[in-house]
Enzyme design. Structure first.
Site, PDB file in Angstrom:
ATOM      1  N   ASN A   1       0.868  -1.181   0.000  1.00  0.00           N
ATOM      2  CA  ASN A   1       0.000   0.000   0.000  1.00  0.00           C
ATOM      3  C   ASN A   1       0.900   1.225   0.000  1.00  0.00           C
ATOM      4  O   ASN A   1       1.507   1.553   1.017  1.00  0.00           O
ATOM      5  CB  ASN A   1      -0.886  -0.044   1.258  1.00  0.00           C
ATOM      6  CG  ASN A   1      -1.714   1.216   1.436  1.00  0.00           C
ATOM      7  OD1 ASN A   1      -1.786   2.061   0.547  1.00  0.00           O
ATOM      8  ND2 ASN A   1      -2.334   1.341   2.603  1.00  0.00           N
ATOM      9  N   TRP A   2       0.994   1.870  -1.148  1.00  0.00           N
ATOM     10  CA  TRP A   2       1.929   3.004  -1.272  1.00  0.00           C
ATOM     11  C   TRP A   2       1.381   4.274  -0.636  1.00  0.00           C
ATOM     12  O   TRP A   2       2.094   5.271  -0.523  1.00  0.00           O
ATOM     13  CB  TRP A   2       2.252   3.267  -2.743  1.00  0.00           C
ATOM     14  CG  TRP A   2       2.958   2.148  -3.446  1.00  0.00           C
ATOM     15  CD1 TRP A   2       3.289   0.917  -2.923  1.00  0.00           C
ATOM     16  CD2 TRP A   2       3.431   2.140  -4.806  1.00  0.00           C
ATOM     17  NE1 TRP A   2       3.921   0.159  -3.868  1.00  0.00           N
ATOM     18  CE2 TRP A   2       4.030   0.879  -5.039  1.00  0.00           C
ATOM     19  CE3 TRP A   2       3.404   3.071  -5.844  1.00  0.00           C
ATOM     20  CZ2 TRP A   2       4.588   0.532  -6.264  1.00  0.00           C
ATOM     21  CZ3 TRP A   2       3.968   2.727  -7.066  1.00  0.00           C
ATOM     22  CH2 TRP A   2       4.558   1.471  -7.266  1.00  0.00           C
ATOM     23  N   LYS A   3       0.102   4.262  -0.281  1.00  0.00           N
ATOM     24  CA  LYS A   3      -0.531   5.442   0.336  1.00  0.00           C
ATOM     25  C   LYS A   3      -0.330   6.686  -0.539  1.00  0.00           C
ATOM     26  O   LYS A   3      -0.268   6.565  -1.755  1.00  0.00           O
ATOM     27  CB  LYS A   3      -0.012   5.630   1.771  1.00  0.00           C
ATOM     28  CG  LYS A   3      -0.118   4.322   2.578  1.00  0.00           C
ATOM     29  CD  LYS A   3       0.058   4.488   4.038  1.00  0.00           C
ATOM     30  CE  LYS A   3      -0.094   3.128   4.726  1.00  0.00           C
ATOM     31  NZ  LYS A   3       0.021   3.192   6.162  1.00  0.00           N
TER      32      LYS A   3
ATOM     33  N   GLU B   1      -5.154  -5.083  10.876  1.00  0.00           N
ATOM     34  CA  GLU B   1      -4.150  -4.032  11.045  1.00  0.00           C
ATOM     35  C   GLU B   1      -4.428  -3.249  12.320  1.00  0.00           C
ATOM     36  O   GLU B   1      -5.232  -2.307  12.313  1.00  0.00           O
ATOM     37  CB  GLU B   1      -4.194  -3.057   9.860  1.00  0.00           C
ATOM     38  CG  GLU B   1      -3.901  -3.685   8.521  1.00  0.00           C
ATOM     39  CD  GLU B   1      -3.332  -2.668   7.540  1.00  0.00           C
ATOM     40  OE1 GLU B   1      -2.247  -2.917   7.017  1.00  0.00           O
ATOM     41  OE2 GLU B   1      -3.966  -1.629   7.336  1.00  0.00           O
TER      42      GLU B   1
ATOM     43  N   GLY C   1       2.609   2.269  10.621  1.00  0.00           N
ATOM     44  CA  GLY C   1       3.539   3.378  10.405  1.00  0.00           C
ATOM     45  C   GLY C   1       4.299   3.799  11.653  1.00  0.00           C
ATOM     46  O   GLY C   1       4.916   4.861  11.680  1.00  0.00           O
TER      47      GLY C   1
ATOM     48  N   GLY D   1       2.921  -1.162   4.237  1.00  0.00           N
ATOM     49  CA  GLY D   1       2.923   0.251   3.882  1.00  0.00           C
ATOM     50  C   GLY D   1       4.329   0.730   3.573  1.00  0.00           C
ATOM     51  O   GLY D   1       4.852   0.522   2.479  1.00  0.00           O
ATOM     52  N   GLY D   2       4.974   1.345   4.556  1.00  0.00           N
ATOM     53  CA  GLY D   2       6.286   1.973   4.379  1.00  0.00           C
ATOM     54  C   GLY D   2       7.304   1.098   3.650  1.00  0.00           C
ATOM     55  O   GLY D   2       8.005   1.568   2.743  1.00  0.00           O
TER      56      GLY D   2
ATOM     57  N   HIS E   1      -9.475   1.121   5.051  1.00  0.00           N
ATOM     58  CA  HIS E   1      -8.191   1.314   5.740  1.00  0.00           C
ATOM     59  C   HIS E   1      -8.379   2.262   6.932  1.00  0.00           C
ATOM     60  O   HIS E   1      -9.151   3.221   6.853  1.00  0.00           O
ATOM     61  CB  HIS E   1      -7.152   1.871   4.766  1.00  0.00           C
ATOM     62  CG  HIS E   1      -5.760   1.829   5.332  1.00  0.00           C
ATOM     63  ND1 HIS E   1      -5.311   2.772   6.224  1.00  0.00           N
ATOM     64  CD2 HIS E   1      -4.757   0.944   5.159  1.00  0.00           C
ATOM     65  CE1 HIS E   1      -4.064   2.460   6.569  1.00  0.00           C
ATOM     66  NE2 HIS E   1      -3.708   1.359   5.941  1.00  0.00           N
TER      67      HIS E   1
ATOM     68  N   GLU F   1      -6.677   4.591   8.022  1.00  0.00           N
ATOM     69  CA  GLU F   1      -6.412   6.007   7.746  1.00  0.00           C
ATOM     70  C   GLU F   1      -7.630   6.678   7.110  1.00  0.00           C
ATOM     71  O   GLU F   1      -7.904   7.848   7.363  1.00  0.00           O
ATOM     72  CB  GLU F   1      -5.156   6.146   6.855  1.00  0.00           C
ATOM     73  CG  GLU F   1      -3.899   5.899   7.677  1.00  0.00           C
ATOM     74  CD  GLU F   1      -2.724   5.343   6.906  1.00  0.00           C
ATOM     75  OE1 GLU F   1      -2.731   5.365   5.664  1.00  0.00           O
ATOM     76  OE2 GLU F   1      -1.776   4.863   7.567  1.00  0.00           O
TER      77      GLU F   1
ATOM     78  N   SER G   1       3.636  -2.070  10.287  1.00  0.00           N
ATOM     79  CA  SER G   1       5.092  -2.085  10.463  1.00  0.00           C
ATOM     80  C   SER G   1       5.734  -3.417  10.075  1.00  0.00           C
ATOM     81  O   SER G   1       6.671  -3.874  10.739  1.00  0.00           O
ATOM     82  CB  SER G   1       5.457  -1.676  11.891  1.00  0.00           C
ATOM     83  OG  SER G   1       5.002  -0.357  12.149  1.00  0.00           O
TER      84      SER G   1
HETATM   85  P1  PGA Z   1       2.943   0.275   7.557  1.00  0.00           P
HETATM   86  O1  PGA Z   1       1.463   0.439   6.958  1.00  0.00           O
HETATM   87  O2  PGA Z   1       3.507  -0.997   6.972  1.00  0.00           O
HETATM   88  O3  PGA Z   1       3.690   1.492   7.082  1.00  0.00           O
HETATM   89  O4  PGA Z   1       2.806   0.195   9.015  1.00  0.00           O
HETATM   90  C1  PGA Z   1       0.613  -0.677   6.836  1.00  0.00           C
HETATM   91  C2  PGA Z   1      -0.709  -0.260   6.260  1.00  0.00           C
HETATM   92  O5  PGA Z   1      -1.169   0.840   6.548  1.00  0.00           O
HETATM   93  O6  PGA Z   1      -1.325  -1.029   5.517  1.00  0.00           O
END
Ligand code: PGA
Length: 252
Positions: free
Chosen positions: A9-11, A168, A174, A235-236, A96, A98, A214
């Site tokens: 997930n590149w956000k 999650e 993050g 994500g990251g 998600h 976020e 993470s």
């Molecule tokens: P993260 O994000 O790996 O940066 O913690 C995961 C996600 O939001 O799917």
């Protein structure tokens, strides 16, 4: 046997040239060895088409980070499932944390988006997870089950079996503070048990449950080894080709 999924997930990261560069770097790292996992990248909307054109070989599938529930109409700024299909998208992240936090998406809205994704033939990745205060109050299980129950309300068994669920924990996203693999496994199995209670064990056995929060090249194996965890939503670490490829390899 459930095929593991590694989804990136590149956000809200990467311009078009940066997205194309990332996927060009990633491709040769993944073809070296036949993959044992379904690999998905979810770039921002603006980069979906250019990335799609880089992916025709098929070793990586394309996902979007969100969609709107209506098929078309007067919804300024929104993107429909049909528009995503147009671009070669086959998966879509729904709910998600976020989006739940910053766009005020509630369970009822997430349910409508899930239904719209299935209706159009997209495979949704539903995200559920508790906040830190909820975990500390011993409510994690109850919160996640309630989200799940509300979110999948409009779905039928044939859709459920194709559902991908990402557990999650919000506090792990993050932050560099991942969940304990053992705890993530407990929740993944609880999610499958909840599905089984409603739709039977055969349907539940097909649902793929991922962990997200993470995940890195260094810890992914610890999660993927856990009974009941079928992959990772990253994500990251998905923004770095080498690291994402290392996570994919750990699923093999
Ligand atoms: P993260 O994000 O790996 O940066 O913690 C995961 C996600 O939001 O799917």
């Amino acid at each position: 046997m459930r095929t593991p999924i590694i989804a990136g997930n590149w956000k809200m990261n990467k311009t078009v040239p940066e997205s194309v560069a990332l996927v060009r770097e990633l491709k040769p790292l993944l073809v070296a060895k036949p993959q044992q996992a379904d690999v998905i990248v979810c770039p921002p909307f603006t980069a979906l088409y250019p990335v799609s054109r880089e992916l025709d070989a098929g070793e990586i599938a394309l996902g979007a980070q969100d969609l709107f529930w209506a098929p078309k109409g007067a919804y300024t700024g929104e993107i429909s499932a049909a528009m995503l299909l147009d671009l070669g998208v086959s998966y879509v992240i729904v709910g998600h944390s976020e989006r739940r936090a910053y766009q005020n998406e509630n369970n009822a809205l997430v349910a409508k988006k899930l239904a719209a994704a299935f209706e159009a033939g997209l495979r949704p990745i539903l995200c559920v997870g508790e906040k830190l205060a909820q975990r500390e109050a011993g409510l994690a299980d109850r919160i996640v089950r309630a989200q799940l129950e509300e979110n999948i309300k409009p779905l039928m068994a044939d859709q459920i079996r194709k559902l991908i669920i990402a557990y999650e924990p919000v506090w792990a996203i993050g932050t560099g503070r991942s969940a304990e693999p053992r705890d993530a496994g407990v929740m993944a199995r609880a999610i499958r048990t909840a599905i089984a209670a409603k739709f039977g064990t055969k349907v539940a056995a097909e649902v793929r449950v991922l962990y997200g929060g993470s995940v890195t090249g260094a810890n992914s194996k610890d999660f993927l080894e856990v009974d009941g965890i079928d992959g990772a939503l990253v994500g990251g670490a998905s923004l770095k080709a080498e690291e994402f490829a290392a996570i994919v390899k750990s699923a093999s």
